[in-house]
Each structure stands twice: as C-alpha cells, then as structure tokens.
Design an enzyme around this catalytic site. Structure first.
Site, mmCIF file in Angstrom:
data_model
loop_
_atom_site.group_PDB
_atom_site.id
_atom_site.type_symbol
_atom_site.label_atom_id
_atom_site.label_comp_id
_atom_site.label_asym_id
_atom_site.label_seq_id
_atom_site.Cartn_x
_atom_site.Cartn_y
_atom_site.Cartn_z
ATOM 1 N N ASP A 1 -7.734 -0.370 0.643
ATOM 2 C CA ASP A 1 -8.551 -1.594 0.655
ATOM 3 C C ASP A 1 -8.662 -2.145 2.081
ATOM 4 O O ASP A 1 -9.705 -2.665 2.477
ATOM 5 C CB ASP A 1 -7.948 -2.678 -0.259
ATOM 6 C CG ASP A 1 -8.459 -2.596 -1.698
ATOM 7 O OD1 ASP A 1 -8.686 -1.475 -2.187
ATOM 8 O OD2 ASP A 1 -8.642 -3.663 -2.332
ATOM 9 N N LYS B 1 8.143 3.823 4.023
ATOM 10 C CA LYS B 1 9.015 2.765 4.539
ATOM 11 C C LYS B 1 10.454 3.195 4.234
ATOM 12 O O LYS B 1 11.246 2.452 3.649
ATOM 13 C CB LYS B 1 8.628 1.456 3.831
ATOM 14 C CG LYS B 1 9.178 0.211 4.430
ATOM 15 C CD LYS B 1 8.461 -0.266 5.672
ATOM 16 C CE LYS B 1 9.233 -1.458 6.210
ATOM 17 N NZ LYS B 1 8.879 -1.886 7.531
ATOM 18 N N ASP C 1 -2.869 2.110 -2.381
ATOM 19 C CA ASP C 1 -3.776 1.121 -2.949
ATOM 20 C C ASP C 1 -4.136 0.072 -1.897
ATOM 21 O O ASP C 1 -5.312 -0.204 -1.624
ATOM 22 C CB ASP C 1 -3.094 0.470 -4.166
ATOM 23 C CG ASP C 1 -4.049 -0.356 -5.004
ATOM 24 O OD1 ASP C 1 -5.258 -0.356 -4.710
ATOM 25 O OD2 ASP C 1 -3.569 -1.008 -5.952
ATOM 26 N N ASP D 1 3.922 -0.299 7.544
ATOM 27 C CA ASP D 1 3.504 -1.570 8.149
ATOM 28 C C ASP D 1 2.907 -1.319 9.542
ATOM 29 O O ASP D 1 1.880 -1.887 9.903
ATOM 30 C CB ASP D 1 4.651 -2.590 8.170
ATOM 31 C CG ASP D 1 5.982 -2.015 8.638
ATOM 32 O OD1 ASP D 1 6.052 -0.797 8.922
ATOM 33 O OD2 ASP D 1 6.958 -2.786 8.715
HETATM 34 MG MG MG Z 1 -6.925 -1.428 -5.624
#
Ligand code: MG
Ligand code: NAI
Length: 326
Positions: free
Chosen positions: A226, A166, A222, A198
């Site tokens: 997910d 970003k 991270d 994004d």
């Molecule tokens: Mg995590």
C-alpha cells in the site's frame, strides 16, 4: 474446452471494477464465467459472508477474479486464499508514464507470504484489559515462498531479491522466516539481500529504484505494498495474484472504497491489470501483454478517473481500454 473463471464482485466498487475487468477478459479470450457471491451484502442476507458454495466453486475453478469485501474482508479473503491453496500474493507496484507519481521510477514486485504471520487468525481476548495475538511462522511455508521467489527472479532474468523482515526484534518468528528464505536462496544460487522492514519503508520512498523483487512476511507485504501504491499514484493502479500450486485468485489490492462507491468513478485499472495477471497465469501471455499495453496507453493519454486527476468514469476508462484492444 474453455477455462472456467469464477467471478466474485463483492461489495462497493468491486461491483464496478470487476465487470470492467470481465469485459476485458471477454474481449481477448474465450472463458466461461461463473458468478459467485461473497461479502457484506451476502452476510446481511444470509448470515454468512462466504457461502460454502462460493468456497467450493473457487476451489474447483481454473481461476477466480475477486473485487473486494467490506467489513467482512477478513472472513472472505483469508478463506478464499486458503481455497486456492495460495502460498504467495504477488503484488507488482509500478509507475506509469503519464500518471503523476511521487516516485516515477518505481517498479517493484512484492512477493508476500500469504497464509501465516499475524494474519493466521489466532487472536484472543484474555481479560477486560488484555488481548493477545499468536504469530505463526513455519519453515515449510517460508521455504515454499522462497522457492517461488527464486523461480520468479530467474524468469525475470535477475540475480536476486530483497527479503524484508524484522528478525532483529522478532528473533524466533522473523528469524525463522529469514533463515528459511536465505537458505533456499543460497541453495538455488540466488542472492537474497536482507533489509529490515522499517528501514525498507524509508529507503523505498527515497529511492525505489534500488529495489526490484521484495519477499515479505504477510503483514509487512500488505502494508508495504500500500505504501508503494502511494509512490505510484494510488490504489487504483495495483493488481495482485494469490497463487497456489494448481489454482489462483486475482484481485486488485484496493478495498471497497466506500467514499466513492456507487458513483461510477472508480479506477478500473487495478482490476483490469489483475485480469492481465490471470491471463498470464493461464498461459495467455500474448493476450496479457495486449491488455497491459492497452491499460498503459489509456493511462498515458486516455480518459482518467478522479483519483488520477481526471473526471472520467469507470465505464469511460474501460471503453477506452477495449477500443485499444480492437
Ligand atoms: Mg491491504
Ligand atoms: P480502500 O482501498 O477501499 O480505499 C482507500 C482509498 O483509496 C479511498 O480513498 C478510495 O477511494 C481509494 N481507492 C481505492 N481503490 C480505488 C479505485 N479503484 N479507484 C479510485 N480510488 C480508489 O481501503 P479502505 O478505505 O481502507 O477500506 C474500505 C473497505 O474495504 C473496508 O471495509 C476494508 O475492510 C475493505 N478492504 C477489503 C479488501 C479486500 O477485500 N481484499 C482489501 C482492503 C480493504
């Protein structure tokens, strides 16, 4: 002499899925397992979430298999990544035949910067009203990650990777990260295609097939991994490796899953696939491939835990994987 593998179950479903992964390792290789403690339970008992003895054992071992820690996760996993000198967290996210996935064509690998960014621990409460966080980015860590990424894509026979950032807003920190990664890639003759993180989130949901290896800053890696777990059928499927120059620690991406802990219903696939990454890291390529094939076969036509719509338990799935390894 057989390699020494440190085993840290941690809390919650770590205590269910790590023994499953150890039984698989034990079935395919001759390792010496050394148990060590970390997490909420040790904290409650001793006041320390990560005893020095655990840190030292991990730092000296050939490799570590870790489950998850609960509330103390940051006090455990961040120093453990440091103990193995890890500069990259490898997080493959792929859909498996037979598993109901939002995006069955997903086959991605996140290469996440593992020591810096907003997870470097510089948070301050300055007043009743104001807290701040210092984001750390160094050229050296960014370059180290990029050099790894270049080797990684070369090993896979690919010409390049995406780099998510970003830098249009965080011009100094993500700008430094982006510049370092792009410069290394250029030097190594590898294509580094930039994508704003994004925009990446939307694009990967709509069409994950356009991405393969994605290099990310720490927090972005991270969160986005997910997100990718959501595309392939859940956190029970995502393994990871924290790799350093001479040492490494392997862990499922998921946490302690307090909502299902103690029920014997956790999906052990992420932990077993983390064990496969451990095997590959130590040079047991055939054994790693056998374990992956066994897990894939069970996911396709074997017993399923409730997260994948079945009613089997952790042990049923583990036994099915072991049976296929015979
Ligand atoms: Mg995590
Ligand atoms: P989580 O990953 O533990 O659970 C999120 C959801 O996914 C839950 O509904 C859970 O049941 C499901 N899930 C996760 N793994 C699964 C598996 N193997 N089989 C079936 N279902 C599974 O994340 P959450 O709930 O945000 O965090 C719970 C605790 O874990 C927190 O205390 C957090 O700090 C800790 N945590 C620790 C990590 C680590 O030690 N590396 C990483 C992430 C969270």
């Amino acid at each position: 002499m057989s390699e020494e593998i440190v085993v840290i179950e941690g809390d919650g479903i770590g205590q269910e899925v790590v023994p499953a992964a150890v039984s698989v390792l034990d079935a395919v290789a001759d390792f010496q397992f050394v148990e060590a403690e970390a997490g909420d339970a040790v904290q409650a008992e001793t006041g320390e979430a990560l005893p020095q003895a655990t840190y030292d054992t991990v730092a000296d071992a050939d490799a570590t298999l870790f489950g998850a820690a609960g509330e103390t996760a940051a006090d455990v996993i961040l120093p453990l990544r440091e103990a193995v000198g890890s500069f990259v967290n490898i997080r493959p996210a792929r859909a498996y035949p037979g598993v109901d996935a939002v995006r069955p064509e997903t086959d991605l690998v996140f290469l996440r910067e593992n020591t810096e960014g907003v997870y470097s621990g510089h948070e301050d409460r300055l007043s009743e009203d104001l807290s701040t966080l210092t984001r750390v980015v160094t050229t050296s860590a960014s370059e180290q990650l990029a050099e790894f990424a270049c080797e990684y894509v070369a090993d896979r026979g690919e010409s390049g990777f995406h780099v998510a950032h970003k830098a249009n807003v965080m011009r100094e920190t993500d700008g430094r990260f982006r510049d370092a990664v792009v410069d290394v890639a250029e030097r190594e003759g590898v294509e580094a295609e930039e994508v704003l993180m994004d925009a990446f989130a939307t694009r990967v949901c709509l069409n994950p097939g356009q991405f393969d290896v994605v290099v990310c800053p720490n927090l972005a890696g991270d969160v986005l991994s997910d997100l990718a777990a959501g595309l392939v059928g859940g956190l029970g499927l995502l393994p990871s490796a924290n790799v350093g120059p001479d040492n490494a620690l392997f862990e499922p991406v998921h946490g302690t899953a307090p909502d299902i802990a103690g029920e014997g219903a956790a999906n052990p696939s992420a932990a077993i696939l983390s064990a496969a990454m451990l095997l590959e890291h130590l040079g047991y390529d055939d054994e790693a491939a056998d374990v992956r094939t066994a897990v894939e076969s069970v996911l396709e036509s074997g017993p399923r835990t409730p997260d994948l719509g079945g009613n089997a338990g952790t042990e049923d799935v583990t036994t099915a994987v072991l049976d296929r390894l015979d």
